[in-house]
Design a protein around this motif. Structure first.
Motif, mmCIF file in Angstrom:
data_model
loop_
_atom_site.group_PDB
_atom_site.id
_atom_site.type_symbol
_atom_site.label_atom_id
_atom_site.label_comp_id
_atom_site.label_asym_id
_atom_site.label_seq_id
_atom_site.Cartn_x
_atom_site.Cartn_y
_atom_site.Cartn_z
ATOM 1 N N GLY A 217 3.712 -7.361 -6.841
ATOM 2 C CA GLY A 217 3.216 -6.994 -7.976
ATOM 3 C C GLY A 217 2.698 -5.541 -7.869
ATOM 4 N N ALA A 218 2.878 -4.999 -6.646
ATOM 5 C CA ALA A 218 2.264 -3.407 -6.473
ATOM 6 C C ALA A 218 2.807 -2.359 -7.281
ATOM 7 C CB ALA A 218 2.257 -3.365 -4.944
ATOM 8 N N THR A 219 4.015 -2.667 -7.583
ATOM 9 C CA THR A 219 4.676 -1.516 -8.560
ATOM 10 C C THR A 219 5.214 -2.108 -9.882
ATOM 11 O OG1 THR A 219 6.648 -2.348 -7.460
ATOM 12 C CG2 THR A 219 5.571 -0.519 -6.251
ATOM 13 N N HIS B 113 0.781 -1.252 -0.040
ATOM 14 C CA HIS B 113 0.012 -0.043 0.177
ATOM 15 C C HIS B 113 0.816 1.252 0.224
ATOM 16 C CE1 HIS B 113 -3.714 -2.589 0.713
ATOM 17 N NE2 HIS B 113 -2.923 -3.001 1.654
ATOM 18 N N LEU B 114 2.143 1.178 0.341
ATOM 19 C CA LEU B 114 2.978 2.306 0.389
ATOM 20 C C LEU B 114 4.044 2.411 -0.746
ATOM 21 C CD1 LEU B 114 3.768 2.569 4.285
ATOM 22 C CD2 LEU B 114 2.215 3.908 2.886
ATOM 23 N N ALA B 115 4.455 1.283 -1.149
ATOM 24 C CA ALA B 115 5.549 1.226 -2.361
ATOM 25 C C ALA B 115 5.229 2.199 -3.521
ATOM 26 C CB ALA B 115 5.801 -0.276 -2.518
ATOM 27 N N LEU B 116 3.956 2.191 -4.087
ATOM 28 C CA LEU B 116 3.697 2.699 -5.163
ATOM 29 C C LEU B 116 3.751 4.387 -4.778
ATOM 30 C CD1 LEU B 116 2.802 2.643 -8.111
ATOM 31 C CD2 LEU B 116 0.488 2.827 -7.463
ATOM 32 N N THR C 79 12.214 -1.209 -6.350
ATOM 33 C CA THR C 79 11.318 -2.475 -5.935
ATOM 34 C C THR C 79 11.123 -3.812 -6.771
ATOM 35 O OG1 THR C 79 9.568 -1.555 -7.259
ATOM 36 C CG2 THR C 79 9.801 -0.638 -5.147
ATOM 37 N N HIS C 80 11.842 -3.711 -8.041
ATOM 38 C CA HIS C 80 11.801 -4.724 -8.933
ATOM 39 C C HIS C 80 10.374 -5.471 -9.354
ATOM 40 C CE1 HIS C 80 16.010 -5.104 -8.527
ATOM 41 N NE2 HIS C 80 15.893 -5.027 -7.235
ATOM 42 N N LEU D 12 7.153 5.467 -4.969
ATOM 43 C CA LEU D 12 7.593 5.524 -6.432
ATOM 44 C C LEU D 12 7.274 6.887 -6.762
ATOM 45 C CD1 LEU D 12 7.452 2.136 -8.010
ATOM 46 C CD2 LEU D 12 9.381 3.128 -6.774
ATOM 47 N N ILE D 13 6.011 7.423 -6.593
ATOM 48 C CA ILE D 13 5.324 8.506 -7.161
ATOM 49 C C ILE D 13 6.161 9.752 -6.670
ATOM 50 C CG2 ILE D 13 3.205 10.052 -7.098
ATOM 51 C CD1 ILE D 13 1.408 7.513 -7.355
ATOM 52 N N PHE D 14 6.458 9.859 -5.266
ATOM 53 C CA PHE D 14 7.044 10.807 -4.757
ATOM 54 C C PHE D 14 8.501 10.709 -5.416
ATOM 55 C CE2 PHE D 14 10.513 11.908 -1.664
ATOM 56 C CZ PHE D 14 10.242 13.300 -1.358
#
Length: 289
Positions: A237-239, A149-152, A231-232, A155-157
């Motif tokens: 698969g969240a990113t 819930h946080l990884a994406l 994150t690879h 990446l946006i930041f």
């Protein structure tokens, strides 16, 4: 005849360059997308649309498309909105404004790999700076890059931090093209700053916004480096965005046929989005301009 051919001879080197590095690869990808090839054998049997069928029936493809769409939907408005607000304060030709422009533009010309590595350390769960500051506040560690819930959002930041300098510079150019007389007239009429911004700045800067919107969406759908380094495609698969999936299919699994089919789908998707934006946003922009 020579006089008529002269302009074409001048642009011929550029056209040859564009054809060799743009159109020929596109045609090659179209050809490979209907074949089965693994880099290792010279045989490339024709399989028709099977690669496309495999992708459309794959859960990984639809997950990557959804994740990429979420990334674009949240990152592009954030970038453009923040860039316009910052550019509004830095549009004046003063020494501090010029210094800040250079500082904000520096991440854009910095290596994406270097930025991704640095932010991997910053958001590390065990020794990262973010969790170090949370520890000083008495808070627990946050698994920034391990939480789906946080990884994406991380990446946006990171992507916004890297790309926003370019948007700011383009917005400053658009703001400086607005005649100062319009602001002076609005000030004489007693217009408030927020009202002037909404009635004068926003409409007149719409062509610049439209330009940045087009290139920002294209860039968002092609994000790869920060995903691959930080994150690879994980966690769970969240990113895993489209270009990262293309890399894994084509250059990790050596399924060149499916990888080329995914590249063709991405190309068609970006062209379709560009046409849709020109029909919806472009007309409004040119009408207002």
């Amino acid at each position: 005849m020579i006089r008529k051919l002269t302009p074409y001879l001048f642009v011929a080197p550029l056209m040859i360059f564009i054809a060799a590095f743009t159109y020929v690869p596109i045609l090659a990808s179209l050809n490979l997308s209907v074949r089965q090839w693994n880099f290792l054998t010279p045989d490339m049997p024709f399989v028709g649309l099977r690669n496309y069928q495999d992708l459309f029936s794959s859960r990984e493809f639809w997950n990557s498309l959804w994740v990429t769409t979420l990334f674009a939907v949240f990152s592009v408005p954030l970038r453009l909105g923040a860039a316009l607000l910052i550019a509004s304060y830095l549009a004046r030709e003063t020494l501090p404004s010029r210094l800040l422009r250079g500082a904000l533009f520096l991440p854009f010309v910095t290596s994406t790999v270097s930025i991704a590595v640095v932010f991997s350390w910053v958001f590390s769960t065990d020794y990262g700076m973010m969790n170090g500051m949370l520890g000083l506040l008495g808070l627990g560690k946050v698994p920034w890059l391990q939480d789906p819930h946080l990884a994406l959002w991380v990446l946006i930041f990171v992507n916004t931090w890297k790309q926003i300098g370019y948007d700011i510079v383009i917005y400053i150019a658009g703001l400086q093209a607005i005649p100062q007389e319009l602001y002076d007239a609005a000030a004489v009429d007693g217009g408030r700053r927020a009202h002037i911004f909404r009635r004068i700045t926003l409409p007149l800067v719409m062509p610049t916004t439209y330009f940045l919107l087009v290139i920002s969406v294209i860039e968002a759908f092609q994000v790869f480096t920060i995903v691959n380094v930080m994150t690879h495609g994980g966690p769970a698969g969240a990113t895993d965005m489209l270009v990262n999936l293309l890399y894994e299919v084509g250059f990790v699994l050596f399924d060149i046929g499916r990888g080329s089919a995914l590249a063709v789908i991405l190309f068609v998707l970006l062209v379709s989005l560009a046409i849709l934006k020109s029909r919806i946003v472009g007309r409004k922009v040119h009408y207002e301009a």
